[in-house]
Design an enzyme around this catalytic site. Structure first.
Site, PDB file in Angstrom:
ATOM      1  CB  SER A  68     -16.257  48.813  53.659  1.00 36.97           C
ATOM      2  OG  SER A  68     -16.034  50.203  53.766  1.00 36.97           O
ATOM      3  CE  LYS A  98     -17.365  51.102  57.596  1.00 39.49           C
ATOM      4  NZ  LYS A  98     -16.815  50.058  56.684  1.00 39.49           N
TER       5      LYS A  98
END
Length: 249
Positions: free
Chosen positions: A52, A120
């Protein structure tokens, strides 16, 4: 005058030396305690659990997270890459990985990278509004478009920095107080805040796409392994131009 003590005779009781195994045990205990303190207060090692955050961080990369920036009144800022605990069913089953009992102990004391967390980039903080996307495919925070080509995956080919779930047109925010809106740099392959938005036409979403600030472990500051890719992570300059949210937003 008292006679000088004989060089062949000890003047006092000689200190008894500990057995070698006892000295080794003491050193081990001290090392473990220091490792726990460093992990708890300063720096902790993690590994990247998925794709990701490509292209900057690749699956199984080892990273170091520093916690000093968020001491006292410090909080994550836009652009920071952060490690945080799962805010609620964001991790896929088995994402924590398999490890031995020894590996779990080493992870607990900070001597081995651990998983079971998410990594993230912070896109929005309290009060921010995030809009996807303008006619150039850019996210906008508080009306300011972000220039993200330097770190998002396939910047030259993706239609928008959305991702397109279900389309390249959505709005998030204002971000609640004490919360963050986060996204992966691989926008099409990241279970992040945008994936948990309840937008028209979506069914796989949650009522809360935001990450509580209290879930944040720290800020990623170093890609530590593999050796040929060691690099320092810094906050992209594009976030410096984002204005503060309007009062009452």
């Amino acid at each position: 005058m008292a006679p000088d003590p004989s060089p062949d005779r000890p003047t006092g009781r000689r200190r008894r030396r500990r057995p070698l195994w006892q000295e080794g045990l003491v050193l081990l205990v001290v090392a473990v305690l220091l490792a726990v303190v460093v992990k708890s207060l300063f720096v902790q090692a993690f590994y990247i659990p998925s794709e990701s955050m490509e292209p900057g961080l690749v699956e199984d990369d080892r990273i170091l997270v520093q916690k000093v920036s968020y001491w006292f009144d410090g909080e994550p800022e836009r652009g920071d890459v952060v490690v945080f605990e799962d805010p609620g069913s964001w991790l896929e089953p088995g994402a924590t990985g398999r490890t031995t009992a020894v590996g779990r102990v080493l992870g607990w004391v900070g001597l081995r990278p651990v998983g079971g967390h998410l990594v993230k980039r912070v896109i929005g903080v309290a009060g921010d509004t995030i809009v996807c996307c303008d006619d150039q495919g850019r996210l906008a925070v508080n009306g300011r478009p972000l220039e993200e080509d330097a770190y998002v995956r396939d910047a030259a080919t993706v239609a928008c920095r959305g991702p397109q779930v279900p389309s390249c047109s959505w709005t998030a925010g204002p971000v609640p107080e004490g919360s963050l809106f986060v996204m992966g740099d691989n926008r099409e392959r990241s279970a992040d805040s945008s994936r948990h938005l309840c937008l028209p036409g979506t069914t796989d979403c949650s009522d809360d796409p935001y990450v509580p600030v209290g879930n944040v472990v720290g800020k990623v500051f170093l890609l530590a392994w593999p050796a040929d890719r060691i690099d320092r992570l810094t906050r992209p300059g594009t976030f410096a131009d984002v204005p503060e949210p309007a009062t009452g937003s």
